[in-house]
Scaffold this motif. Structure first.
Motif: not given
Length: 228
Positions: A108-116, A133-138, A140-147
């Protein structure tokens, strides 16, 4: 298959598991400690956007390292299952499944990085829209790793349990790994309750020690014979 031959095969499997685990550790260290902060600036989507545009090649290296974490995590989970399935089938299934969940979370984090990266270098002319949009993906990346810390912790429980129960690796290795799993769960819960505790990051230290100890043991010794 003779006992000797079976033990040699298990040692080979253990060392292969150690190789995948080491690859996961190396790609994680490179991704987070070397490249991540060069691109993704916490709380500053404007600077992150600038970095994604001006340092696109670095951003893509960061993304490829995320791919490496996903692949090596999945392979580590599969090889741990292969290593333990004969004597600890239920625990091995749990370890393998929860390890695969970790890989999915990181995906999920990787998908968000690619999208960003795609959004940052797209033809969208309004920079304000890009920043949002960058803020949204950022996030998601942070919370994918956090949660994701929930399952980063959970998969350590069956791993540690098998080590302790089988005694085919040092018992204290299993105990440290379980302690690390507890630390991950507590850290994740504390983070998302909004409590700011300075020593929170140290709660996952046993996990770091246990996982590197496990990697070293798998690579050097493999696994003890079952009669030890």
């Amino acid at each position: 298959m003779s006992v000797n031959k079976k033990q040699k095969q298990l040692i080979k499997t253990a060392r292969t598991t150690g190789v995948w685990y080491l690859m996961m550790a190396i790609s994680g260290i490179l991704g987070f400690m070397v490249f991540h902060s060069q691109i993704f600036v916490s709380g500053n989507p404007e600077q992150t956007l600038t970095n994604l545009i001006e340092l696109e090649s670095t951003a893509r290296i960061r993304l490829l390292l995320e791919f490496a974490i996903v692949i090596s995590q999945a392979l580590t989970a599969v090889w741990f299952f292969k290593l333990f399935k004969d004597n600890y089938e239920w625990e091995a299934w749990t370890l393998g499944i929860w390890g695969m969940v970790n890989a999915l979370v990181i995906m999920i984090s990787a998908i968000s990085m690619a999208s960003a990266i795609g959004i940052a270098n797209s033809d969208i002319s309004a920079m304000k829209d890009k920043v949002v949009l960058i803020q949204v993906f950022q996030n998601i990346i942070s919370n994918a790793w956090g949660i994701g810390g929930l399952f980063f912790g959970l998969w350590l429980f069956p791993m540690g349990y098998i080590v302790i129960k089988s005694k085919r690796m040092p018992v204290w290795l299993g105990r440290v790994i379980i302690l690390g799993g507890i630390g991950y769960l507590i850290t994740t819960v504390i983070r998302y309750t909004g409590i700011d505790i300075s020593f929170n990051r140290f709660l996952i230290l046993p996990a770091t020690i246990g996982e590197f100890w496990m990697i070293g043991y798998l690579l050097i010794f493999g696994i003890r014979p079952s009669n030890e």
